[in-house]
Design an enzyme around this catalytic site. Sequence first.
Site, PDB file in Angstrom:
ATOM      1  N   HIS A 197       1.802   4.564  -2.807  1.00 21.47           N
ATOM      2  CA  HIS A 197       1.878   6.014  -2.580  1.00 21.47           C
ATOM      3  C   HIS A 197       3.263   6.545  -2.988  1.00 21.47           C
ATOM      4  O   HIS A 197       3.369   7.581  -3.656  1.00 21.47           O
ATOM      5  CB  HIS A 197       1.673   6.327  -1.098  1.00 21.47           C
ATOM      6  CG  HIS A 197       0.260   6.242  -0.627  1.00 21.47           C
ATOM      7  ND1 HIS A 197      -0.782   6.877  -1.261  1.00 21.47           N
ATOM      8  CD2 HIS A 197      -0.292   5.612   0.453  1.00 21.47           C
ATOM      9  CE1 HIS A 197      -1.910   6.646  -0.609  1.00 21.47           C
ATOM     10  NE2 HIS A 197      -1.641   5.880   0.429  1.00 21.47           N
ATOM     11  N   HIS A 210       3.789   6.703  -6.726  1.00 27.27           N
ATOM     12  CA  HIS A 210       3.013   7.813  -7.288  1.00 27.27           C
ATOM     13  C   HIS A 210       3.787   9.119  -7.103  1.00 27.27           C
ATOM     14  O   HIS A 210       3.932   9.919  -8.049  1.00 27.27           O
ATOM     15  CB  HIS A 210       1.647   7.883  -6.593  1.00 27.27           C
ATOM     16  CG  HIS A 210       0.644   8.732  -7.291  1.00 27.27           C
ATOM     17  ND1 HIS A 210      -0.669   8.838  -6.879  1.00 27.27           N
ATOM     18  CD2 HIS A 210       0.737   9.563  -8.366  1.00 27.27           C
ATOM     19  CE1 HIS A 210      -1.327   9.658  -7.682  1.00 27.27           C
ATOM     20  NE2 HIS A 210      -0.500  10.118  -8.575  1.00 27.27           N
ATOM     21  N   HIS A 270       0.833  -1.208   0.000  1.00 28.15           N
ATOM     22  CA  HIS A 270       0.000   0.000   0.000  1.00 28.15           C
ATOM     23  C   HIS A 270       0.870   1.263   0.000  1.00 28.15           C
ATOM     24  O   HIS A 270       0.704   2.151  -0.844  1.00 28.15           O
ATOM     25  CB  HIS A 270      -0.906  -0.033   1.237  1.00 28.15           C
ATOM     26  CG  HIS A 270      -1.844   1.117   1.355  1.00 28.15           C
ATOM     27  ND1 HIS A 270      -3.173   1.032   1.034  1.00 28.15           N
ATOM     28  CD2 HIS A 270      -1.659   2.402   1.772  1.00 28.15           C
ATOM     29  CE1 HIS A 270      -3.766   2.188   1.235  1.00 28.15           C
ATOM     30  NE2 HIS A 270      -2.869   3.044   1.705  1.00 28.15           N
ATOM     31  N   GLU A 271       1.798   1.335   0.950  1.00 25.97           N
ATOM     32  CA  GLU A 271       2.625   2.538   1.071  1.00 25.97           C
ATOM     33  C   GLU A 271       3.589   2.671  -0.105  1.00 25.97           C
ATOM     34  O   GLU A 271       3.925   3.789  -0.516  1.00 25.97           O
ATOM     35  CB  GLU A 271       3.390   2.535   2.399  1.00 25.97           C
ATOM     36  CG  GLU A 271       2.505   2.517   3.634  1.00 25.97           C
ATOM     37  CD  GLU A 271       1.495   3.656   3.681  1.00 25.97           C
ATOM     38  OE1 GLU A 271       1.706   4.686   3.011  1.00 25.97           O
ATOM     39  OE2 GLU A 271       0.482   3.505   4.394  1.00 25.97           O
TER      40      GLU A 271
END
Length: 609
Positions: free
Chosen positions: A403, A406, A399-400
């Site tokens: 981020h 991105h 998940h991280e």
Amino acid sequence: MTEDEGESKGGRGLPTRTDIDKAYQWRLEDMYASIEAWDTDAEAVLKDSQELSTLAGRLADGAENLLKALKLQDEIGKRLSMMFAFARMRRDEDNTNATYQALTDKAMSIAVRVEGAKAFLVPEILTIPESQLRTYLQTNSDLGLYEFVLDDLIRQKAHVLPAEQEALLAAAGEVTSAPSHIFTMFNNADLKFPMVIDDDGEEIELTHGRYIHLLESTNQNVRKGAFEAMYKTYGQNRNTLAAVYGSSVKKDIFYSGVRKYESARQAALDDDNVPVSVYDNLIDAVHESLPALHKYLRLRKRVLGLDELHMYDIYTPLVSEMKVKIPYSEALTTVGEAIAPLGEEYQRIARQGMQSGWIDVYETKGKTSGAYSWGAYGVHPYILLNYQDSLDNMFTLAHELGHAMHTYYSHANQPFVYSGYTIFVAEVASTCNEALLTDYLLKRTDDRQMRAYLLNHHLETIRGTLFRQTMFAEFEKLTHQHAEEGGALTPEWLSDTYYKLNEEFFGAECVVDREIAIEWARIPHFYTPFYVYKYATGISASTALSQKILHEGPDAASRYLDFLKSGGSDYPIELLRKAGVDMESPEPVRATLKQFSEMVDELASILEG
């Protein structure tokens, strides 16, 4: 900063940072090698802020002055974002470190001074006739970089007040933020919960942190006791909490009225240029698919062996936690392989980043808990973890990392002014990575228990993010509409409205216990108006994009990478449309809910087949 949780915590038996190998610590010296270097930037920021303020009243004198002001704003922003990130992340390493507590406070103080110095900028730009701004853009090629910024300001011109009035509203900010501050202090500092019985039959004090853990208990009496104690406590304070939340809603309505919006909801969505229809389509699509949620609730009742399913039975896992030990090195390898559908370049950069100072891995004394990703323009992104050797923690890494990638692509491909991306798209990259990891693990396991666990994990993610957050979003819509029509937000009205929503979402298969009516009183996100819907749209967009990437291959992956590279260079709806998903249509939400329904069927076949 993209933050998924975070309060500081230490503990007995935890190692200190000096006990942790440097290979498992982030490299913050890539931002600043010393506090002296940080201080040099602080001086430069204050100097540039003074220079910027000298341009007040002169922007209409020519394109050169406007360009100089915008460039100064960017230079200040670059330095200040890195200063703040460095100070906060150093503090997060050990919240007891007074040096970095002070540095964080200093960064915040400088940020306030900067805001004051540039407060004139937007109102003054908007006093310049649009025709004159267009002439500036045509005659000064360097100003072309800011065309989207200026177009967006012009788009919102009707909602921006004269400079003196904007200054007055800004000065009132500390007062109008009072409802949120009061709720935070009441909820986190003053509210005390009673003793309850835990799984070991011991009396423990109920806390916010323990509540969800107790609801996940396999003992229904433990779940019921925690549920009733939690909401009895909020119920005893319903008048105070209704007054605080009502004041927050009135604040939203005040600002939307002053800025000449039709509603508080329209005002909140207009920042991202998101049509109100997107919000309504989300609610309608979720209501259409409530039968899929009801099917999941029926399965839950059967698997748990309950005659009646209650609101306190919704969180306990259907599949016992897999006692699979996943060391960090294995998680790196698995996540690195799971993201292969995004292409060799994405995979190479991610793998290199995961092993070269991006990530602070392990829990240590005084370290901020939870996980987040953060970055500053001009340096690689960072990830804070508190890694435990578990499947859930491997999903947190994925998940991280979404981020972080991105941020990496956005910063690498956009000038500073467009390097940030909005909250509307922020959760897309993170949940897309989770979807790819789920697909990777499901395709590589024949173990029925593991497969069931993965399906249950993904179903709970969709239930909590799409169904629950949409119900919250509908509650916000109803409360603001009621107040805008002159209605009073009494504790009775709030509780009745919230209870009816729960009946609609859960009542077909669940006993909607009366205590749930007061749950609205404990949701912090309601003090950031019309925010929670973005969680629901985000997971819908990421599900649609991950399915395209998995089934259409490199072309879909290439469009997705272009989306990551776009930062804030266009409105979020347009960025997602270019990537291949139209969030103005309800179809991405419907497709995600269709996947949810199919996964319920598969989980049922494993658990009951």
